[in-house]
Design a protein around this motif. Structure first.
Motif, PDB file in Angstrom:
ATOM      1  N   LEU A  76       0.878  -1.169   0.000  1.00 39.04           N
ATOM      2  CA  LEU A  76       0.000   0.000   0.000  1.00 39.04           C
ATOM      3  C   LEU A  76       0.915   1.220   0.000  1.00 39.04           C
ATOM      4  O   LEU A  76       1.393   1.658   1.051  1.00 39.04           O
ATOM      5  N   LYS A  77       1.188   1.746  -1.171  1.00 35.28           N
ATOM      6  CA  LYS A  77       2.249   2.746  -1.317  1.00 35.28           C
ATOM      7  C   LYS A  77       1.811   4.165  -1.016  1.00 35.28           C
ATOM      8  O   LYS A  77       2.628   5.004  -0.636  1.00 35.28           O
ATOM      9  N   GLU A  78       0.535   4.454  -1.209  1.00 32.02           N
ATOM     10  CA  GLU A  78       0.072   5.830  -1.078  1.00 32.02           C
ATOM     11  C   GLU A  78      -0.716   6.051   0.208  1.00 32.02           C
ATOM     12  O   GLU A  78      -1.402   5.146   0.699  1.00 32.02           O
ATOM     13  N   THR A 120      -6.966  -1.984   1.137  1.00 31.27           N
ATOM     14  CA  THR A 120      -7.306  -3.266   0.530  1.00 31.27           C
ATOM     15  C   THR A 120      -8.044  -4.102   1.568  1.00 31.27           C
ATOM     16  O   THR A 120      -8.188  -3.708   2.724  1.00 31.27           O
ATOM     17  N   VAL A 121      -8.514  -5.268   1.141  1.00 28.92           N
ATOM     18  CA  VAL A 121      -9.170  -6.222   2.039  1.00 28.92           C
ATOM     19  C   VAL A 121      -8.384  -7.523   1.981  1.00 28.92           C
ATOM     20  O   VAL A 121      -8.083  -8.019   0.887  1.00 28.92           O
ATOM     21  N   ARG A 161      -3.782   2.452   4.738  1.00 30.13           N
ATOM     22  CA  ARG A 161      -2.531   3.121   5.088  1.00 30.13           C
ATOM     23  C   ARG A 161      -2.793   4.594   5.370  1.00 30.13           C
ATOM     24  O   ARG A 161      -3.554   5.260   4.669  1.00 30.13           O
ATOM     25  N   SER A 162      -2.109   5.102   6.404  1.00 32.72           N
ATOM     26  CA  SER A 162      -2.190   6.517   6.747  1.00 32.72           C
ATOM     27  C   SER A 162      -0.779   7.047   6.931  1.00 32.72           C
ATOM     28  O   SER A 162       0.005   6.490   7.706  1.00 32.72           O
ATOM     29  N   TYR A 175      -1.126   1.967  10.024  1.00 34.73           N
ATOM     30  CA  TYR A 175      -2.135   1.166   9.341  1.00 34.73           C
ATOM     31  C   TYR A 175      -3.361   1.023  10.234  1.00 34.73           C
ATOM     32  O   TYR A 175      -3.249   0.686  11.411  1.00 34.73           O
ATOM     33  N   LYS A 176      -4.508   1.284   9.656  1.00 35.41           N
ATOM     34  CA  LYS A 176      -5.765   1.063  10.350  1.00 35.41           C
ATOM     35  C   LYS A 176      -6.325  -0.275   9.883  1.00 35.41           C
ATOM     36  O   LYS A 176      -6.537  -0.481   8.683  1.00 35.41           O
TER      37      LYS A 176
END
Length: 328
Positions: free
Chosen positions: A40-42, A47-48, A210-211, A219-220
């Motif tokens: 998750l780059k941005e 995603t799931v 991603r945050s 990550y949430k």
């Protein structure tokens, strides 16, 4: 055929142990394409996932991250600027290696700091996706337009291989399998907490978002209710169900071994290919020195080697040598 007398490899497993190890470390200081890695780059990307590896089977190792690679071969179309590697001095490899080029050469990471190993955790997962109604009857009709109606597997097309190991032209479809390689803190610690709540982390899907960026990334991770049979209320996707068996079959048919993936990141070939400038790897996988001689890597004695290893992992680890076993 000579029996394989190499000492065995036993990876550290378990989320609780991984979390404790990370805390202690922080205090002290050609064939089928393999599976993709969770990426998750941005900021805000999501995603799931459906984990295939439960808490007690997570593999954790000491790992070097963001290590600059040596210059690539002249015929390389693309060459990574930095790579992750498993430290060859991790205790899982006791009896196999007594060196680690990254540690011994005191290489620095991409941020200019010593590339010291840190605990990282490995697991497998299926990537899934939210399904929303599109107005069609198959997805609930106009009343469900834009509404979440379910979750489904993302699908990968993989080349079928013939007896000669070459693609036959037939495409096989499999659920998309991902390798997860993340720290406990900020990622797997969330799953560890959820394991404490549910007793498992393989009985439901999780939404991951991603945050932030760089070292400020968080990550949430949100659990999603299990997929249940409308008639019986039974969980349709968990170990022992037909869908779960389909996942395991996909892993087996694609010959995906998490142990082998992790071990490869510490192999002689991997280090020679990406880090050690005194060695190179030809197209056949033979490792040579700068003078053109076949390289002889140092191996450790079998003393203190861990006790078990799968035959699949043995067949995938290259050039580990055959150290002599201790006398009885």
């Amino acid at each position: 055929m000579t029996a394989n007398t190499s000492p065995t490899i036993k990876f550290n497993r378990g989320g609780t142990a991984a979390e404790q190890a990370e805390k202690e470390a922080n205090v002290s200081s050609g064939g089928r394409r393999g599976p993709d890695y969770l990426s998750l780059k941005e900021d805000g990307s999501s995603t799931v996932l459906r984990l295939l590896t439960d808490h007690d089977d997570w593999i954790w190792v000491d790992q070097h991250s963001f290590v600059p690679t040596k210059p690539g071969p002249k015929d390389a179309e693309k060459w990574p600027k930095a790579m992750t590697s498993v430290c060859r001095k991790d205790r899982a490899f006791a009896g196999h290696y007594n060196d680690c080029y990254i540690c011994d050469a005191k290489l620095k990471n991409s941020f200019g700091k010593l590339a010291s190993p840190r605990v990282r955790v490995w697991a497998l997962a299926i990537e899934r996706e939210i399904v929303r109604g599109d107005g069609s009857e198959a997805l609930g009709g106009p009343a469900k337009q834009g509404v979440v109606v379910g979750i489904r597997d993302k699908i990968d097309e993989v080349d079928e291989l013939g007896a000669d190991g070459k693609p036959t032209g037939v495409k096989l479809q499999y659920p998309r399998i991902l390798v997860i390689n993340q720290p406990m803190k900020g990622f797997f610690s969330h799953f560890k907490a959820l394991h404490g709540l549910y007793g498992t982390v393989v009985d439901r899907d999780f939404s991951i978002t991603r945050s932030g960026t760089g070292t400020d990334t968080e990550y949430k991770i949100v659990p999603i209710d299990p997929v249940a049979d409308p008639a019986t209320g039974q969980n349709l996707i968990k170990p022992g169900t037909p869908i779960w068996e389909k996942y395991l079959q996909a892993v087996a048919e694609r010959e995906i071994s998490l142990d082998a993936i992790v071990a490869d990141k510490a192999s002689d070939e991997y280090y020679a290919r990406f880090f050690d400038p005194t060695k190179s790897v030809d197209k056949d996988g033979t490792i040579t020195t700068a003078t053109g001689n076949v390289a002889n890597f140092p191996t450790a004695s079998a003393s203190g080697a861990p006790a078990d290893i799968s035959s699949d992992l043995r067949s995938k680890i290259q050039m580990l040598g055959t150290p002599q076993a201790d006398a009885a």
